[in-house]
Design a protein around this motif. Sequence first.
Motif, PDB file in Angstrom:
ATOM      1  N   CYS A  94       0.833  -1.198   0.000  1.00 48.99           N
ATOM      2  CA  CYS A  94       0.000   0.000   0.000  1.00 48.99           C
ATOM      3  C   CYS A  94       0.873   1.255   0.000  1.00 48.99           C
ATOM      4  N   ASN A  95       0.295   2.362  -0.405  1.00 53.99           N
ATOM      5  CA  ASN A  95       1.061   3.596  -0.605  1.00 53.99           C
ATOM      6  C   ASN A  95       1.720   4.104   0.675  1.00 53.99           C
ATOM      7  N   LYS A  96       1.057   3.938   1.820  1.00 53.66           N
ATOM      8  CA  LYS A  96       1.659   4.463   3.058  1.00 53.66           C
ATOM      9  C   LYS A  96       2.936   3.709   3.413  1.00 53.66           C
ATOM     10  N   ILE A  97       3.010   2.422   3.033  1.00 50.75           N
ATOM     11  CA  ILE A  97       4.229   1.659   3.287  1.00 50.75           C
ATOM     12  C   ILE A  97       5.318   2.042   2.287  1.00 50.75           C
ATOM     13  N   LYS A  98       4.943   2.285   1.038  1.00 52.39           N
ATOM     14  CA  LYS A  98       5.916   2.780   0.060  1.00 52.39           C
ATOM     15  C   LYS A  98       6.514   4.104   0.531  1.00 52.39           C
ATOM     16  N   THR A  99       5.646   4.997   1.012  1.00 56.52           N
ATOM     17  CA  THR A  99       6.112   6.298   1.491  1.00 56.52           C
ATOM     18  C   THR A  99       7.051   6.124   2.669  1.00 56.52           C
ATOM     19  N   TYR A 100       6.712   5.197   3.561  1.00 56.84           N
ATOM     20  CA  TYR A 100       7.557   4.925   4.723  1.00 56.84           C
ATOM     21  C   TYR A 100       8.946   4.442   4.284  1.00 56.84           C
ATOM     22  N   ILE A 101       9.008   3.489   3.347  1.00 55.79           N
ATOM     23  CA  ILE A 101      10.284   2.954   2.885  1.00 55.79           C
ATOM     24  C   ILE A 101      11.105   4.053   2.206  1.00 55.79           C
ATOM     25  N   TRP A 102      10.446   4.860   1.400  1.00 54.97           N
ATOM     26  CA  TRP A 102      11.124   5.969   0.729  1.00 54.97           C
ATOM     27  C   TRP A 102      11.742   6.929   1.738  1.00 54.97           C
ATOM     28  N   ARG A 103      10.987   7.255   2.773  1.00 56.10           N
ATOM     29  CA  ARG A 103      11.496   8.195   3.793  1.00 56.10           C
ATOM     30  C   ARG A 103      12.605   7.554   4.616  1.00 56.10           C
ATOM     31  N   ALA A 104      12.494   6.268   4.881  1.00 56.74           N
ATOM     32  CA  ALA A 104      13.555   5.582   5.623  1.00 56.74           C
ATOM     33  C   ALA A 104      14.850   5.574   4.824  1.00 56.74           C
ATOM     34  N   CYS A 105      14.739   5.346   3.523  1.00 56.26           N
ATOM     35  CA  CYS A 105      15.936   5.357   2.672  1.00 56.26           C
ATOM     36  C   CYS A 105      16.581   6.740   2.628  1.00 56.26           C
ATOM     37  N   ARG A 106      15.779   7.764   2.751  1.00 56.47           N
ATOM     38  CA  ARG A 106      16.315   9.132   2.742  1.00 56.47           C
ATOM     39  C   ARG A 106      16.718   9.599   4.143  1.00 56.47           C
ATOM     40  N   ASP A 107      16.480   8.767   5.160  1.00 53.13           N
ATOM     41  CA  ASP A 107      16.848   9.094   6.541  1.00 53.13           C
ATOM     42  C   ASP A 107      16.237  10.417   6.994  1.00 53.13           C
ATOM     43  N   ILE A 108      14.920  10.557   6.800  1.00 55.07           N
ATOM     44  CA  ILE A 108      14.255  11.797   7.209  1.00 55.07           C
ATOM     45  C   ILE A 108      13.218  11.534   8.292  1.00 55.07           C
ATOM     46  N   PHE A 109      13.383  10.414   9.007  1.00 44.74           N
ATOM     47  CA  PHE A 109      12.499  10.134  10.138  1.00 44.74           C
ATOM     48  C   PHE A 109      12.983  10.887  11.376  1.00 44.74           C
ATOM     49  N   PRO A 110      12.078  11.170  12.326  1.00 44.60           N
ATOM     50  CA  PRO A 110      12.489  11.833  13.573  1.00 44.60           C
ATOM     51  C   PRO A 110      13.111  10.849  14.551  1.00 44.60           C
ATOM     52  N   THR A 111      14.204  10.204  14.120  1.00 37.35           N
ATOM     53  CA  THR A 111      14.925   9.316  15.031  1.00 37.35           C
ATOM     54  C   THR A 111      15.627  10.158  16.094  1.00 37.35           C
ATOM     55  N   LYS A 112      16.050   9.506  17.155  1.00 38.39           N
ATOM     56  CA  LYS A 112      16.767  10.241  18.202  1.00 38.39           C
ATOM     57  C   LYS A 112      18.044  10.858  17.653  1.00 38.39           C
ATOM     58  N   ALA A 113      18.698  10.150  16.742  1.00 38.80           N
ATOM     59  CA  ALA A 113      19.928  10.692  16.157  1.00 38.80           C
ATOM     60  C   ALA A 113      19.635  11.981  15.401  1.00 38.80           C
ATOM     61  N   ASN A 114      18.574  11.981  14.604  1.00 36.72           N
ATOM     62  CA  ASN A 114      18.230  13.185  13.841  1.00 36.72           C
ATOM     63  C   ASN A 114      17.746  14.307  14.748  1.00 36.72           C
ATOM     64  N   LEU A 115      16.960  13.964  15.766  1.00 33.95           N
ATOM     65  CA  LEU A 115      16.463  14.992  16.689  1.00 33.95           C
ATOM     66  C   LEU A 115      17.599  15.584  17.513  1.00 33.95           C
ATOM     67  N   THR A 116      18.581  14.754  17.876  1.00 32.01           N
ATOM     68  CA  THR A 116      19.744  15.258  18.614  1.00 32.01           C
ATOM     69  C   THR A 116      20.566  16.184  17.732  1.00 32.01           C
ATOM     70  N   ARG A 117      20.705  15.815  16.472  1.00 33.93           N
ATOM     71  CA  ARG A 117      21.444  16.654  15.538  1.00 33.93           C
ATOM     72  C   ARG A 117      20.776  18.021  15.377  1.00 33.93           C
TER      73      ARG A 117
END
Length: 215
Positions: free
Chosen positions: A78-101
């Motif tokens: 489904c499209n929401k999972i495609k979008t999730y995979i795309w965003r994960a590959c681009r590393d644009i999730f609000p992970t702790k590493a990104n939020l700390t940065r």
Amino acid sequence: MIDHVFLPHEAEVIKSIPLSNRPVQDIQIWAFTNTGEYSVKSAYKMIQTQHLRSSHGQSSNHSQSNKIWKAIWAAKVCNKIKTYIWRACRDIFPTKANLTRRKKLFDAGCDCCEDGVESTDNALLSCTYADMVRKSTCLREIMAHSTNLSFVDVVDHIMQRKNDPEIAIFFTTNWMIWNKQNEAHHGTSRPDPPFLAMTAIACALEYLEANYGLS
């Protein structure tokens, strides 16, 4: 507004940012400099970095970029999972590493494995919980050959196999892992890895059968 613009787990992170109790005036902060002040140089650097990520997906093999993005959008999920995979590959999730940065958090440690930084690669590949979930699926042998790869490289490896059920299970499993990791940040217990794995497999195969006649 936040709930309409962002994904549910991202909206929860944004809404959990504490607000000041004092009547201070709102100010605009530019996230790409240490001072918070905008500069043309920082904007140029930001654009170049985003272009590099979108073109190459943080992968060492630059020639695969266009192919992998097209493959993700052609995947039978489904499209929401495609979008999730795309965003994960681009590393644009609000992970702790990104939020700390971005100076939104001060501790980037993974709450689950407690021995690494919660980055996209850690949360989805090397984290103990994520690893246990995948070992309960048909992906165990495939992932054994993907050690030390980035998430985008693992996605590329899976896509090259051209096996629709495997791709759907991998995408759906990682989507569920990410959601459960985020729910755990807000006090919800993670389900047992085998249970989550079986749930992901069932969802992936049910979608394939309902929409493509595959099983």
